[in-house]
Design a protein around this motif. Structure first.
Motif, PDB file in Angstrom:
ATOM      1  N   ILE A 106     -11.835  -4.682   1.140  1.00 18.20           N
ATOM      2  CA  ILE A 106     -10.969  -3.654   1.696  1.00 18.20           C
ATOM      3  C   ILE A 106      -9.892  -3.317   0.675  1.00 18.20           C
ATOM      4  CG2 ILE A 106     -11.372  -4.309   4.095  1.00 18.20           C
ATOM      5  CD1 ILE A 106      -8.675  -5.752   4.059  1.00 18.20           C
ATOM      6  N   HIS A 107      -9.250  -2.168   0.842  1.00 19.32           N
ATOM      7  CA  HIS A 107      -8.200  -1.724  -0.067  1.00 19.32           C
ATOM      8  C   HIS A 107      -6.899  -1.583   0.711  1.00 19.32           C
ATOM      9  CE1 HIS A 107     -10.864  -0.677  -3.514  1.00 19.32           C
ATOM     10  NE2 HIS A 107     -11.757  -0.653  -2.535  1.00 19.32           N
ATOM     11  N   TRP A 108      -5.813  -2.013   0.095  1.00 17.47           N
ATOM     12  CA  TRP A 108      -4.518  -2.041   0.767  1.00 17.47           C
ATOM     13  C   TRP A 108      -3.478  -1.385  -0.127  1.00 17.47           C
ATOM     14  CZ3 TRP A 108      -3.194  -2.559   5.527  1.00 17.47           C
ATOM     15  CH2 TRP A 108      -1.900  -2.913   5.904  1.00 17.47           C
ATOM     16  N   GLY A 109      -2.632  -0.545   0.456  1.00 20.26           N
ATOM     17  CA  GLY A 109      -1.657   0.200  -0.332  1.00 20.26           C
ATOM     18  C   GLY A 109      -0.259  -0.364  -0.297  1.00 20.26           C
ATOM     19  N   ALA A 110      -0.096  -1.672   0.004  1.00 19.97           N
ATOM     20  CA  ALA A 110       1.238  -2.263   0.128  1.00 19.97           C
ATOM     21  C   ALA A 110       1.332  -3.574  -0.631  1.00 19.97           C
ATOM     22  CB  ALA A 110       1.589  -2.494   1.591  1.00 19.97           C
ATOM     23  N   HIS A 111       2.562  -3.904  -1.057  1.00 16.51           N
ATOM     24  CA  HIS A 111       2.850  -5.211  -1.644  1.00 16.51           C
ATOM     25  C   HIS A 111       3.561  -6.059  -0.593  1.00 16.51           C
ATOM     26  CE1 HIS A 111       4.131  -8.404  -4.261  1.00 16.51           C
ATOM     27  NE2 HIS A 111       5.401  -8.099  -4.081  1.00 16.51           N
ATOM     28  N   TYR A 112       3.051  -7.263  -0.347  1.00 11.04           N
ATOM     29  CA  TYR A 112       3.564  -8.152   0.691  1.00 11.04           C
ATOM     30  C   TYR A 112       4.518  -9.180   0.092  1.00 11.04           C
ATOM     31  CZ  TYR A 112       3.488 -12.087   3.986  1.00 11.04           C
ATOM     32  OH  TYR A 112       3.832 -13.121   4.812  1.00 11.04           O
ATOM     33  N   PHE A 113       5.608  -9.461   0.807  1.00 14.12           N
ATOM     34  CA  PHE A 113       6.482 -10.554   0.401  1.00 14.12           C
ATOM     35  C   PHE A 113       7.164 -11.157   1.621  1.00 14.12           C
ATOM     36  CE2 PHE A 113       9.522  -7.074   0.491  1.00 14.12           C
ATOM     37  CZ  PHE A 113      10.718  -7.663   0.897  1.00 14.12           C
ATOM     38  N   GLN A 114       7.743 -12.357   1.439  1.00 10.18           N
ATOM     39  CA  GLN A 114       8.529 -13.037   2.456  1.00 10.18           C
ATOM     40  C   GLN A 114       9.860 -13.466   1.836  1.00 10.18           C
ATOM     41  OE1 GLN A 114       5.541 -16.128   3.435  1.00 10.18           O
ATOM     42  NE2 GLN A 114       5.592 -15.358   5.536  1.00 10.18           N
ATOM     43  N   GLY A 115      10.828 -13.793   2.692  1.00  9.51           N
ATOM     44  CA  GLY A 115      12.097 -14.290   2.191  1.00  9.51           C
ATOM     45  C   GLY A 115      13.130 -13.196   2.010  1.00  9.51           C
ATOM     46  N   GLY A 116      13.948 -13.351   0.956  1.00 12.61           N
ATOM     47  CA  GLY A 116      15.087 -12.467   0.783  1.00 12.61           C
ATOM     48  C   GLY A 116      14.913 -11.358  -0.223  1.00 12.61           C
ATOM     49  N   ALA A 117      13.803 -11.307  -0.952  1.00  8.86           N
ATOM     50  CA  ALA A 117      13.657 -10.277  -1.979  1.00  8.86           C
ATOM     51  C   ALA A 117      12.197 -10.062  -2.318  1.00  8.86           C
ATOM     52  CB  ALA A 117      14.429 -10.657  -3.240  1.00  8.86           C
ATOM     53  N   GLY A 118      11.895  -8.848  -2.755  1.00  9.19           N
ATOM     54  CA  GLY A 118      10.549  -8.515  -3.218  1.00  9.19           C
ATOM     55  C   GLY A 118      10.603  -7.260  -4.056  1.00  9.19           C
ATOM     56  N   SER A 119       9.612  -7.059  -4.912  1.00  8.72           N
ATOM     57  CA  SER A 119       9.589  -5.844  -5.727  1.00  8.72           C
ATOM     58  C   SER A 119       8.177  -5.540  -6.190  1.00  8.72           C
ATOM     59  CB  SER A 119      10.511  -5.973  -6.940  1.00  8.72           C
ATOM     60  OG  SER A 119      10.000  -6.904  -7.853  1.00  8.72           O
ATOM     61  N   VAL A 120       7.978  -4.308  -6.602  1.00 13.18           N
ATOM     62  CA  VAL A 120       6.685  -3.897  -7.148  1.00 13.18           C
ATOM     63  C   VAL A 120       6.945  -2.807  -8.182  1.00 13.18           C
ATOM     64  CG1 VAL A 120       6.256  -2.179  -5.333  1.00 13.18           C
ATOM     65  CG2 VAL A 120       4.331  -3.142  -6.605  1.00 13.18           C
ATOM     66  N   GLY A 121       6.197  -2.856  -9.284  1.00 13.85           N
ATOM     67  CA  GLY A 121       6.346  -1.854 -10.334  1.00 13.85           C
ATOM     68  C   GLY A 121       5.024  -1.179 -10.642  1.00 13.85           C
ATOM     69  N   TRP A 122       5.094   0.042 -11.147  1.00 17.56           N
ATOM     70  CA  TRP A 122       3.885   0.765 -11.563  1.00 17.56           C
ATOM     71  C   TRP A 122       4.162   1.454 -12.892  1.00 17.56           C
ATOM     72  CZ3 TRP A 122       7.006   1.624  -7.486  1.00 17.56           C
ATOM     73  CH2 TRP A 122       7.690   2.844  -7.399  1.00 17.56           C
ATOM     74  N   SER A 123       3.153   1.528 -13.727  1.00 17.88           N
ATOM     75  CA  SER A 123       3.325   2.081 -15.070  1.00 17.88           C
ATOM     76  C   SER A 123       2.160   2.999 -15.421  1.00 17.88           C
ATOM     77  CB  SER A 123       3.419   0.952 -16.098  1.00 17.88           C
ATOM     78  OG  SER A 123       3.554   1.444 -17.407  1.00 17.88           O
ATOM     79  N   ASP A 124       2.479   4.247 -15.791  1.00 19.50           N
ATOM     80  CA  ASP A 124       1.487   5.220 -16.240  1.00 19.50           C
ATOM     81  C   ASP A 124       0.326   5.357 -15.256  1.00 19.50           C
ATOM     82  OD1 ASP A 124       2.913   5.848 -18.531  1.00 19.50           O
ATOM     83  OD2 ASP A 124       1.958   4.282 -19.710  1.00 19.50           O
TER      84      ASP A 124
END
Length: 227
Positions: free
Chosen positions: A168-186
């Motif tokens: 399956i394909h998923w369009g989200a980044h999952y995290f827990q706790g107090g912080a999370g991030s995701v980056g994309w390039s080109d």
């Protein structure tokens, strides 16, 4: 965590989500092979249980390149950025970061159509940052966009097995706790079939669930021309 899209764009997921609100016509036109630095933004929202959610959109840029189809109906843009989110007060039991872009063809400013992953927006909603953003969906590097249309396209395309072992394909980044991030390039976004002026605008939707509340925050980036 590093994620590779099928088109070769590299997505680095490291920690949180983002927000920015600006006028729809605030950026000058970007021509072919034009690098467009974008300001990103920050937003803070306090949830019902007192949790403070702060979203940042940083390192955002676009590189508008020559038409891949060599006709005025085709547009191509390479986008980069980073979304990060921080929580104060209560940690997240679960949180999802959905980055993406809305692409619009503005010949008929009043029209609205159904877009990718179930999005249905009008250009005026896009301008004000009130468009409805879907909760799921994978990346879509090429879309057909006629006059008066505004279409949502996701940035992430994370492959994972479902409960039965199928892909399956998923369009989200999952995290827990107090912080999370995701980056994309080109990451390449292609538009076909637009007979007039076209724009794009980034967004980051963050779904946060703590022990006491579940809420969604959306951050809009600054619009920019793609020709």
């Amino acid at each position: 965590m590093t994620i590779n899209r099928k088109n070769g764009a590299r997505l680095a997921a490291v920690g949180a989500a983002a927000v920015a609100t600006m006028g729809f016509f605030s950026v000058g036109a970007a021509n072919a092979d034009t690098f467009v630095p974008l300001p990103g933004g920050t937003a803070t929202e306090t949830l019902a249980d007192g949790t403070v959610v702060t979203l940042h959109l940083t390192n955002e840029s676009a590189n508008v390149s020559a038409s891949l189809g060599s006709t005025p109906l085709h547009r191509n843009v390479w986008v980069s950025g980073k979304a990060s989110v921080n929580l104060q007060g209560n940690p997240a039991k679960t949180a999802y970061i959905y980055p993406g872009y809305i692409l619009a063809c503005q010949v008929d400013f009043g029209a609205g159509v159904a877009g990718n992953a179930g999005a249905s927006v009008t250009p005026s909603q896009l301008a004000s940052g009130t468009a409805s953003i879907p909760a799921s969906g994978g990346a879509n590097g090429g879309i057909t966009l006629g006059p008066g249309q505004a279409v949502d396209t996701a940035i992430l395309d994370i492959e994972m097995p479902d409960a039965y072992g199928s892909e399956i394909h998923w369009g989200a980044h999952y995290f827990q706790g107090g912080a999370g991030s995701v980056g994309w390039s080109d990451v390449s976004l292609g538009v076909n079939g637009c007979a007039g002026y076209a724009q794009a605008r980034s967004y980051v939707k963050v779904e946060v669930e703590t022990e006491n509340v579940k809420s969604t925050v959306t951050l809009w980036g600054q619009p920019f021309s793609i020709g």
